[in-house]
Design a protein around this motif. Structure first.
Motif, PDB file in Angstrom:
ATOM      1  N   ALA A 233       0.817  -1.220   0.000  1.00 35.62           N
ATOM      2  CA  ALA A 233       0.000   0.000   0.000  1.00 35.62           C
ATOM      3  C   ALA A 233       0.844   1.260   0.000  1.00 35.62           C
ATOM      4  O   ALA A 233       0.377   2.325  -0.434  1.00 35.62           O
ATOM      5  CB  ALA A 233      -0.932  -0.002   1.217  1.00 35.62           C
ATOM      6  N   ALA A 234       2.093   1.163   0.463  1.00 31.65           N
ATOM      7  CA  ALA A 234       2.966   2.335   0.522  1.00 31.65           C
ATOM      8  C   ALA A 234       3.728   2.568  -0.773  1.00 31.65           C
ATOM      9  O   ALA A 234       4.442   3.581  -0.891  1.00 31.65           O
ATOM     10  CB  ALA A 234       3.956   2.183   1.678  1.00 31.65           C
ATOM     11  N   PRO A 236       4.516   3.547  -4.737  1.00 29.12           N
ATOM     12  CA  PRO A 236       3.987   4.655  -5.558  1.00 29.12           C
ATOM     13  C   PRO A 236       2.863   4.246  -6.504  1.00 29.12           C
ATOM     14  O   PRO A 236       1.880   4.975  -6.661  1.00 29.12           O
ATOM     15  CB  PRO A 236       5.226   5.127  -6.333  1.00 29.12           C
ATOM     16  CG  PRO A 236       6.392   4.725  -5.489  1.00 29.12           C
ATOM     17  CD  PRO A 236       5.983   3.448  -4.841  1.00 29.12           C
ATOM     18  N   ARG A 239      -0.371   3.959  -4.592  1.00 26.41           N
ATOM     19  CA  ARG A 239      -0.892   5.285  -4.237  1.00 26.41           C
ATOM     20  C   ARG A 239      -1.458   5.993  -5.462  1.00 26.41           C
ATOM     21  O   ARG A 239      -2.479   6.688  -5.379  1.00 26.41           O
ATOM     22  CB  ARG A 239       0.213   6.115  -3.603  1.00 26.41           C
ATOM     23  CG  ARG A 239       0.647   5.621  -2.227  1.00 26.41           C
ATOM     24  CD  ARG A 239       1.672   6.541  -1.606  1.00 26.41           C
ATOM     25  NE  ARG A 239       1.986   6.146  -0.245  1.00 26.41           N
ATOM     26  CZ  ARG A 239       2.842   6.793   0.543  1.00 26.41           C
ATOM     27  NH1 ARG A 239       3.473   7.877   0.087  1.00 26.41           N
ATOM     28  NH2 ARG A 239       3.070   6.366   1.766  1.00 26.41           N
ATOM     29  N   VAL A 242      -4.876   4.683  -6.112  1.00 25.06           N
ATOM     30  CA  VAL A 242      -5.846   5.249  -5.176  1.00 25.06           C
ATOM     31  C   VAL A 242      -6.208   6.672  -5.579  1.00 25.06           C
ATOM     32  O   VAL A 242      -7.385   7.074  -5.577  1.00 25.06           O
ATOM     33  CB  VAL A 242      -5.290   5.205  -3.739  1.00 25.06           C
ATOM     34  CG1 VAL A 242      -6.227   5.926  -2.776  1.00 25.06           C
ATOM     35  CG2 VAL A 242      -5.085   3.765  -3.291  1.00 25.06           C
ATOM     36  N   LEU A 243      -5.189   7.470  -5.957  1.00 23.83           N
ATOM     37  CA  LEU A 243      -5.445   8.845  -6.369  1.00 23.83           C
ATOM     38  C   LEU A 243      -6.250   8.919  -7.656  1.00 23.83           C
ATOM     39  O   LEU A 243      -6.990   9.887  -7.879  1.00 23.83           O
ATOM     40  CB  LEU A 243      -4.125   9.586  -6.541  1.00 23.83           C
ATOM     41  CG  LEU A 243      -3.318   9.833  -5.253  1.00 23.83           C
ATOM     42  CD1 LEU A 243      -1.992  10.486  -5.571  1.00 23.83           C
ATOM     43  CD2 LEU A 243      -4.121  10.687  -4.278  1.00 23.83           C
TER      44      LEU A 243
END
Length: 337
Positions: A233-234, A236, A239, A242-243
């Protein structure tokens, strides 16, 4: 189209050489060969330690299997028949030389070790396989569920319960399951009865021992799955997904789970070893017809070939699973850009 692409000229005007499709397989085969050699060496060292450990126990197979009224001459003849008058290193080498042909030696009672293990070992594999499947499904379900709710109450509660489940010894958990699901409720049988083929007489006799083995591994693997998903989940690209507004479940299944596969595969292989190790205790408590009772009797008889045969069979199964986990990890990590 593929032919046109492969013939595309380079800047110097010469056609570009086609990508070698045979470069990767030799490298993969070399890694696999090294992993297999490593596992075989470790298994050989383990078997040597087993021979030494049994030799250090008080008494020997001749004493343990002797009958009332035997004279000193009878005992000497029995030791000679069992090969106990030879050095330990010689006995170990003779036993190891039979492994490539599947010869695990002869027990102190004169039976072939392979014949003694042919019935109980499949029962242990069945029990271990059921427990492993339950632990994988339970850990994936709990790990993915909490990964969708990071830091929430469910995440914290599952983390505490998973730690507690893994910390409870198998014999304590077995006794608790016996009290609740057998003695107090009568839902499941307390002991395992065998049929004419030596297997459990009915499927419900597998439930309690399988649960006793699976619950600690569900706790262990849940923490592994949750930690691996948190690491993913951490990253790039996760992320970014998700964005971009992708649904959380799609991010989990398409972006986080594939990257967590190597860690999960190693954890599953490790669990298989723990399951086979815990089976000795659990099978004894539930009177399950597996290698647990065979190993306990072999240690009591100081029967080195039988003890080593059990370790060799279980070690081969564990080594195979660890090898598969290593290959999966190398394949996934090697496929990453």
């Amino acid at each position: 189209m593929a032919g046109a692409l492969s013939d595309t000229p380079t800047a110097g005007g010469a056609p570009a050489p086609p990508a070698s499709a045979d470069a990767a397989p030799p490298a993969a085969l070399g890694r696999a060969a090294r992993l297999i050699a490593k596992r075989l060496v470790l298994l050989g060292l383990l078997l040597a330690a087993v021979f030494a450990a049994v030799a250090l126990l008080p008494g020997d197979a001749a004493n343990a299997t002797s009958e009332r009224g035997e004279t000193a001459a009878d005992m000497a003849a029995r030791r000679a028949a069992l090969g106990l008058d030879r050095p330990l290193a010689v006995r170990f080498w003779d036993w190891m030389s039979g492994l490539p042909t599947g010869d695990l030696g002869t027990t102190a009672h004169g039976q072939p070790v392979t014949a003694v293990l042919s019935g109980p070992f499949p029962n242990t594999l069945l029990l271990g396989g059921l427990a492993l499947a339950a632990s994988i499904l339970g850990a994936l379900a709990l790990g993915c569920w909490t990964a969708l709710r990071p830091g929430g109450r469910a995440d914290r509660a599952v983390a505490v319960l998973a730690t507690a489940a893994f910390a409870v010894p198998e014999f304590v958990l077995s006794i608790g399951l016996l009290l609740v699901l057998s003695q107090w409720t009568g839902w499941l049988p307390a002991v395992t009865l065998t049929g004419a083929d030596g297997a459990p007489a009915s499927w419900d006799m597998l439930v309690l021992p399988a649960l006793a083995l699976a619950i600690p591994q569900i706790g262990w693997n849940t923490r592994i799955v949750r930690g691996a998903l948190a690491d993913q989940a951490a990253l790039p690209h996760v992320r970014a997904a998700v964005l971009d507004g992708l649904p959380r479940r799609r991010v989990l299944t398409h972006h986080m789970l594939p990257g967590a596969l190597p860690a999960v595969a190693v954890a599953v292989a490790t669990s298989a070893g723990m399951l086979l190790g815990g089976a000795v205790v659990v099978e004894t408590l539930f009177n399950y017809p597996g290698i647990g009772a065979v190993l306990a009797g072999a240690i009591a008889d100081r029967d080195t070939p039988l003890v080593a045969g059990v370790v060799a069979a279980t070690g081969a199964a564990i080594s195979t699973l660890l090898l598969l986990a290593d290959l999966i990890r190398d394949r996934v990590l090697g496929a990453r850009p």
